[in-house]
Design a protein around this motif. Structure first.
Motif, short mmCIF file in Angstrom:
data_model
loop_
_atom_site.label_atom_id
_atom_site.label_comp_id
_atom_site.label_asym_id
_atom_site.label_seq_id
_atom_site.Cartn_x
_atom_site.Cartn_y
_atom_site.Cartn_z
N SER A 18 -2.42 17.41 -39.40
CA SER A 18 -1.11 17.97 -39.74
C SER A 18 -0.37 18.44 -38.49
CB SER A 18 -1.26 19.10 -40.76
OG SER A 18 -2.05 20.12 -40.22
N GLY A 20 -0.36 16.71 -35.87
CA GLY A 20 0.10 15.51 -35.20
C GLY A 20 -0.89 14.85 -34.28
N TYR A 21 -2.13 15.34 -34.27
CA TYR A 21 -3.13 14.69 -33.42
C TYR A 21 -3.85 13.63 -34.24
CZ TYR A 21 -2.43 18.70 -30.40
OH TYR A 21 -1.88 19.66 -29.61
N THR A 22 -3.52 12.37 -34.02
CA THR A 22 -4.14 11.33 -34.83
C THR A 22 -5.16 10.51 -34.04
OG1 THR A 22 -2.26 9.93 -34.31
CG2 THR A 22 -2.25 11.03 -36.47
#
Lengths: 347, 306
Positions: A18, A20-22
């Motif tokens: 959530s 933004g670290y994918t």
């Protein structure tokens, strides 16, 4: 590499996603405090995540190295070499050894099943003794772990088999080295018993616990070369209602045992009971625990009666031909069948 | 060991709290779940879960003994290293000294072969004072078919060991040590088993005999192979009694004729037999063909002659 493959808890994963670290690369340049602020978690927790992530990254880098294409893999050529040099555990019955390619092979899980009284426990005790035959005599010189779930292990019988084994070794010695000094490593029958670690397991939880604990135990007792479970079935057949749970637990256990066999280069022998199964309009004997369990063991040997003689049949093996051979249970343990004129019968 | 509490295993406090919060209280609860399920449920990382599972396993794991120490303990603590001699030389030799302690021994045979007689003798031998080679202890005799006969037992005693039975009062003392139970039904037997467990622990009982196991189950079989044995629970209960009280248990069983069909064979055996049968067919087929030809030839001959 994605975040979802990291072995971290679900909520941490959720927070990472959530925020933004994918991908792993997005984590590589972060400091623990920065990550902690971003995810609103404690700094130590953030440090843990980064540690896990960098380990993963390191692994990836290694994979690109020149030596191994995939980390932890082995080439088929190396495996062949290893297989040829590995010593198998003899069953003391040469006919049986012949169809087994020399005996029970280390690094593999072998399942042995059969009706009550066919000699499963006898064979298991024999293996627990034979694994200790010293290297001078072509054995492994290891120790045995015997996990007894049924209470069928008999010490008196183990002593008898050990006595016979010690006797055989003496005879072999006098035949081969008449003029030489007696071979080192002659063993007293009681020494054999001292090298059998006996666990008595009374519930399925204990069974799982022992298997989990084995890794540590074997790490401390490195010379263990065979793990015998007599039987894998007992606690899972009685009073077990949740079949889905049973399949899951058994599957997990099988995986752990396989891992153990590979890691410590030891043989795992599982005994199994039989059940009747309705197939093609009639009832037939088959090994217990169902079809999904049938995939769990690498080798499967079925012991059965053929008239008044005991036979062993290789039901499943990736490397051996399916064949059957007769054997007999004598006072000395497992031996060749006396009335065996036909030798080995290949099917 | 399966019901050991996780909170008492000395896990790191934070981990122990997480387990307790998710209602995973005992080793059984924790070990019935895979590591991934635990990760999901407890919301912690893999490393912590594996560490916790290894720790719990070590605590729930029963202690080990070497086979040698098991043997030495028995030699030290028990009569004849854990055997009740039957005083039949050949049998005692084959059994390594007699009926073994700690396991269930089943006597099987057709009616009239002497199963009950065997049991009576064993009860007598166990009740003998230790100075005469017995166990000098109480015996519990579960007599399902009302076959127990005190008169016959005393008679056996007088004939086989006269030096003891002619002594004043000894016969009474020994017969007094044998407690006979006569359950009328399976449910009554179930109840008395629970009592037996208590009395085995409290009193000096060194032998349990059930004569016969088969009579308890008779009439409760349906056609076809049974899914679950009606006595399954009882047998495992008796087995655990034998093991944890370290006493010999003897049960008798009747014999039944068994139909030898595919139900006693494995699939690979059945297939092999089918192959053999297939091989036989062509020969029969040829024979029939030959007969047919011969028959038609004969008919033709007759026809021509007419």
């Amino acid at each position: 590499m994605e975040i979802s493959t990291l072995p971290i808890s679900a909520s941490q994963r959720g927070k990472l996603l959530s925020a933004g670290y994918t991908s792993l690369s997005s984590l590589s340049s972060l400091s623990p405090s920065g990550l902690a602020q971003d995810l609103k978690i404690s700094e130590t927790e953030a440090l843990e995540i980064l540690k896990v992530a960098s380990q993963r990254n390191g692994l990836n880098k290694f994979e690109n190295g020149s030596r191994a294409i995939v980390n932890g893999a082995q080439t088929a050529w190396d495996m062949l070499h290893e297989e040829e040099s590995s010593i198998r555990i003899t069953t003391s019955c040469s006919d049986l050894d012949e169809i087994l390619g020399g005996g029970i092979s280390p690094k593999e899980v072998t399942e042995i099943g059969g009706v009550p009284g066919i000699g499963k426990t006898q064979l298991a005790i024999q293996l627990a003794v034979n694994v200790q035959i010293p290297a001078d005599y072509g054995g492994l010189g290891g120790k045995a772990i015997y996990i007894d779930t049924e209470g069928s292990f008999m010490v008196e019988r183990a002593l008898q088999i050990a006595e016979a084994c010690a006797q055989d070794m003496l005879e072999y010695n006098s035949l081969l080295r008449k003029n030489f000094k007696p071979c080192q490593g002659n063993k007293e029958p009681k020494e054999f018993l001292d090298n059998i670690f006996y666990f008595r397991v009374c519930t399925y939880t204990e069974q799982i616990a022992v298997i989990n604990y084995l890794e540590k135990f074997i790490f401390e007792h490195k010379d263990v070369k065979v793990v015998i479970i007599d039987s894998i079935t007992f606690h899972f057949r009685q009073d077990f209602e949740d079949m889905a749970l049973r399949t899951r637990l058994l599957g997990g256990m099988a995986l752990k045992l396989m891992k153990l066999a590979k890691k410590f280069n030891l043989a795992v022998v599982l005994l199994n009971q039989v059940t009747t199964k309705f197939m093609d309009g009639s009832f037939q004997l088959t090994l217990a625990l169902g079809d999904s369990w049938a995939h769990a063991s690498t080798n499967r040997i079925i012991l059965y009666w053929n008239g008044n003689e005991r036979y062993a049949y290789i039901d499943k093996s990736p490397s051996l031909r399916s064949a059957s051979a007769s054997y007999s249970v004598t006072g000395k343990g497992i031996r060749n069948s006396a009335s065996n004129c036909k030798r080995v019968k290949l099917m | 060991m399966a019901n050991k509490l996780i909170s008492e295993m000395g896990l790191p406090k934070s981990t122990a709290h997480v387990f307790a919060a998710r209602n995973i209280i005992t080793a059984k609860d924790a070990l019935s779940l895979s590591e991934f399920e635990l990760m999901e449920l407890l919301d912690v990382g893999l490393e912590e879960v594996t560490r916790a599972v290894a720790h719990i396993s070590e605590f729930a794991c029963p202690p080990y003994q070497t086979a040698l120490s098991v043997l030495e303990q028995r030699i030290q603590n028990e009569n004849m290293a854990g055997h009740l001699p039957t005083r039949l030389k050949g049998l005692d030799a084959a059994l390594c000294g007699g009926i073994p302690f700690g396991v269930v021994t089943e006597l099987v045979g057709p009616a009239g072969i002497g199963k009950t007689q065997f049991c009576l003798k064993l009860a007598l031998l166990a009740s003998l004072p230790t100075s005469y080679g017995g166990l000098g202890a109480h015996v519990i005799y579960v007599d399902v078919e009302s076959k127990f006969s005190s008169r016959r037992m005393i008679e056996m005693g007088i004939n086989s060991i006269p030096e003891i039975f002619q002594k004043e009062g000894l016969a009474q003392e020994m017969a007094g040590r044998i407690l006979v139970l006569r359950p009328a039904s399976l449910s009554e037997f179930t109840e008395s088993l629970q009592q037996i467990k208590v009395s085995l622990l409290q009193h000096h009982v060194k032998l349990l005999i059930v004569d016969s196991m088969a009579a308890l189950a008779s009439g409760e079989y349906g056609p076809g192979p049974p899914r679950q044995h009606p006595l399954g629970w009882h047998i495992s209960f008796i087995k655990s009694l034998a093991e944890f009280c370290r006493i010999p248990v003897v049960v008798t069983n009747q014999v039944r004729s068994q139909v030898h069909d595919d139900a006693s064979r494995y699939l690979f055996q059945v297939q092999r037999i089918a192959e053999l049968r297939l091989k036989k067919i062509p020969q029969n087929f040829l024979l029939i063909l030959l007969l047919l030809l011969e028959f038609t030839g004969l008919m033709l001959l007759l026809f021509v002659l007419c």
